[in-house]
Design a protein around this motif. Structure first.
Motif, short mmCIF file in Angstrom:
data_model
loop_
_atom_site.label_atom_id
_atom_site.label_comp_id
_atom_site.label_asym_id
_atom_site.label_seq_id
_atom_site.Cartn_x
_atom_site.Cartn_y
_atom_site.Cartn_z
N ARG A 159 0.83 -1.21 0.00
CA ARG A 159 0.00 0.00 0.00
C ARG A 159 0.86 1.25 0.00
NH1 ARG A 159 -1.69 3.87 3.01
NH2 ARG A 159 -0.49 3.20 4.82
N ARG A 160 1.89 1.27 0.85
CA ARG A 160 2.76 2.45 0.93
C ARG A 160 3.56 2.65 -0.36
NH1 ARG A 160 5.06 3.40 7.03
NH2 ARG A 160 3.11 2.91 8.14
N LEU A 161 4.02 1.57 -0.93
CA LEU A 161 4.78 1.68 -2.16
C LEU A 161 3.90 2.14 -3.32
CD1 LEU A 161 6.98 -1.52 -1.80
CD2 LEU A 161 7.83 0.84 -1.88
N ALA A 162 2.66 1.68 -3.34
CA ALA A 162 1.75 2.14 -4.39
C ALA A 162 1.50 3.64 -4.28
CB ALA A 162 0.43 1.37 -4.30
N ALA A 163 1.40 4.13 -3.04
CA ALA A 163 1.18 5.57 -2.84
C ALA A 163 2.43 6.39 -3.16
CB ALA A 163 0.75 5.83 -1.40
N ALA A 164 3.60 5.88 -2.78
CA ALA A 164 4.85 6.63 -2.99
C ALA A 164 5.37 6.48 -4.41
CB ALA A 164 5.91 6.15 -2.00
N ALA A 165 5.12 5.33 -5.03
CA ALA A 165 5.55 5.01 -6.39
C ALA A 165 7.03 5.33 -6.63
CB ALA A 165 4.67 5.74 -7.41
N PRO A 166 7.93 4.82 -5.79
CA PRO A 166 9.35 5.09 -6.02
C PRO A 166 9.84 4.38 -7.28
CG PRO A 166 9.10 3.45 -4.29
CD PRO A 166 7.71 3.93 -4.64
N GLY A 167 10.68 5.06 -8.04
CA GLY A 167 11.18 4.48 -9.27
C GLY A 167 12.54 3.84 -9.13
N SER A 168 13.11 3.91 -7.92
CA SER A 168 14.44 3.34 -7.70
C SER A 168 14.67 3.16 -6.21
CB SER A 168 15.52 4.28 -8.27
OG SER A 168 15.58 5.47 -7.51
N SER A 169 15.73 2.47 -5.86
CA SER A 169 16.06 2.31 -4.45
C SER A 169 16.44 3.64 -3.83
CB SER A 169 17.21 1.30 -4.28
OG SER A 169 18.36 1.71 -4.99
N ASP A 170 17.04 4.54 -4.58
CA ASP A 170 17.38 5.86 -4.03
C ASP A 170 16.13 6.68 -3.73
OD1 ASP A 170 20.07 5.43 -3.95
OD2 ASP A 170 20.59 6.70 -5.65
N GLU A 171 15.07 6.48 -4.50
CA GLU A 171 13.83 7.19 -4.18
C GLU A 171 13.22 6.64 -2.89
OE1 GLU A 171 11.03 7.73 -7.37
OE2 GLU A 171 12.61 8.17 -8.82
N VAL A 172 13.42 5.38 -2.59
CA VAL A 172 13.01 4.84 -1.29
C VAL A 172 13.81 5.53 -0.19
CG1 VAL A 172 13.05 2.78 0.18
CG2 VAL A 172 12.28 2.60 -2.19
N ARG A 173 15.11 5.71 -0.42
CA ARG A 173 15.96 6.37 0.59
C ARG A 173 15.52 7.81 0.83
NH1 ARG A 173 19.69 3.12 -2.38
NH2 ARG A 173 20.65 1.58 -0.97
N ARG A 174 15.08 8.49 -0.20
CA ARG A 174 14.70 9.90 -0.08
C ARG A 174 13.25 10.08 0.37
NH1 ARG A 174 17.91 10.17 -5.04
NH2 ARG A 174 19.82 11.36 -4.62
N HIS A 175 12.51 8.99 0.48
CA HIS A 175 11.12 9.09 0.92
C HIS A 175 11.07 9.63 2.35
CE1 HIS A 175 6.88 8.28 0.58
NE2 HIS A 175 6.89 7.53 1.67
N GLU A 176 9.97 10.29 2.70
CA GLU A 176 9.90 10.96 4.00
C GLU A 176 9.75 10.02 5.18
OE1 GLU A 176 5.65 11.11 2.26
OE2 GLU A 176 7.72 11.36 1.54
N GLY A 177 9.53 8.77 4.94
CA GLY A 177 9.36 7.82 6.04
C GLY A 177 9.62 6.41 5.55
N ALA A 178 9.44 5.47 6.46
CA ALA A 178 9.64 4.06 6.11
C ALA A 178 8.57 3.60 5.13
CB ALA A 178 9.60 3.20 7.37
N VAL A 179 8.95 2.75 4.19
CA VAL A 179 7.98 2.15 3.28
C VAL A 179 7.63 0.73 3.72
CG1 VAL A 179 8.64 3.57 1.31
CG2 VAL A 179 9.77 1.35 1.66
#
Length: 390
Positions: free
Chosen positions: A270-290
């Motif tokens: 659910r969180r990944l669908a909302a954040a839609a990160p395109g790479s592992s670095d976008e996960v790192r830059r996300h404002e919170g845990a996914v």
């Protein structure tokens, strides 16, 4: 919710072929990815083998069936790989981080860490997460060209940041390493590190309930009011009303692991669908845990921890043993500091010329690497008496 079977590798997964590399350049392997090699190196390390005789909650002489730091680690690996597979992440990186997460633990679990941190207060303190990094970057001595295991950037990052961004004064080992390698301490780690962290929570919540029940610290009736656990107990009682106690306890743990994994997979998707990160670095830059529990399961997991703290970790039986064990660590540190000749030759080499803080750090490294039984043998050797831990 079914979680069996691997999804195609997700956009947010770490990719070994895009790794930021190692501190010391090495030829690539034809048959293994960089992350698979990291996991293999940890498995073959001396520090990993020593986990077999390090306390999880009950020290090794309490019995053969309670978890040790090694069996705990293997359970974390199993949960981490299950989560990584379901989420389309790199299973080898998740495994490497699960394998490494407790390498820096001293003997006698958190009691040993508290005492060693107190002994090192004037010299930068002691932190087992930071010590895990020190083990894999400095203390393992296997290769002719470098100290440590020369793991990938992503593995170092996950060891340091598996609980989230690192802020404030850095533990000694992290501060020293930060001068050599930028691990983006300000960011969240990649999703594989987040998986390893939540797998640690799942594993020890479940196996500490299991060990506590089998040790007689509390009963099934006493945990029946806990959220999630109570529903599982009721389901088992209806399905198998005459089930023997041992199988009943095992079934509680089995169902808990399944429920917790399924919840994390659902909430993370659910969180990944909302954040839609395109790479592992976008996960790192996300404002919170996914990678996370849903709100109801997070509340249930907190309730399990709140129950275990007084009923297991602070149980008088456990506390008596851990207080005595802590005094073993304190006595050994004090003796080594006062008399470095008491150290084995390989640890004594060069220590005389060091400043006091350098000598203390060397002694902390030696102590942190000891198993429970080695520490007890050292105590008996140096003080001519055996400590009573029972």
């Amino acid at each position: 919710m079914a979680v069996a079977g691997a999804e195609p590798r997700a956009a947010w997964a770490s990719r070994a072929e895009e790794s930021r590399g190692r501190l010391f350049a090495e030829p690539e392997s034809d048959g293994r990815s960089a992350f698979r090699r990291d996991a293999d190196r940890i498995i073959h390390s001396s520090a990993f083998r020593r986990l077999a005789y390090k306390t999880q909650v009950f020290s090794y002489h309490e019995g053969d069936h309670y978890r040790t730091r090694l069996t705990h680690t293997l359970e974390v690996v199993q949960v981490a790989r299950s989560l990584a597979r379901a989420l389309g992440l790199d299973e080898d990186l998740a495994e490497a981080l699960a394998l490494a997460h407790d390498l820096g633990h001293p003997p006698f679990a958190h009691a040993g860490e508290r005492v060693l941190d107190a002994c090192m207060k004037a010299y930068g303190g002691f932190d087992h997460n930071a010590q895990s990094l020190r083990v894999v970057t400095r203390l393992e001595s296997r290769y002719p060209a470098f100290d440590g295991l020369n793991l990938s950037w992503e593995t170092h990052e996950g060891i340091v940041k598996h609980n989230g961004p690192v802020a404030g004064p850095l533990p000694h080992a992290m501060a020293v390493h930060a001068e050599r390698q930028d691990l983006w301490l300000w960011s969240w780690p990649g999703a594989e590190a987040q998986v390893a962290a939540i797998a640690d929570d799942i594993a020890y919540d479940v196996h500490d309930l299991d060990d506590g029940l089998r040790a007689g610290l509390f009963t099934v009736d006493e945990i029946a009011d806990l959220p999630l656990v109570g529903d599982i107990i009721a389901e088992i009682a209806v399905r198998w009303p005459d089930l023997d106690a041992s199988r009943f306890i095992h079934e509680i743990g089995r169902r808990m692991i399944t429920a917790l994994i399924e919840d994390v997979v659902g909430e993370t998707r659910r969180r990944l669908a909302a954040a839609a990160p395109g790479s592992s670095d976008e996960v790192r830059r996300h404002e919170g845990a996914v990678v996370a529990f849903s709100a109801p399961f997070a509340e249930a997991e907190r309730a399990i921890k709140a129950f275990l703290f007084p009923r297991m970790y602070r149980h008088p039986r456990v506390m008596r043993e851990m207080e005595a064990a802590g005094e073993v660590v304190r006595a050994l540190f004090t003796r080594y500091m006062a008399d470095p000749s008491a150290l084995p030759p390989e640890w004594r080499a060069g220590i005389e010329g060091r400043a006091e803080d350098g000598r203390a750090r060397r002694i902390a490294d030696f102590l942190a690497g000891q198993t429970d039984r080695y520490a007890l043998a050292e105590y008996a050797r140096l003080f001519d008496r055996a400590p009573e831990l029972r």
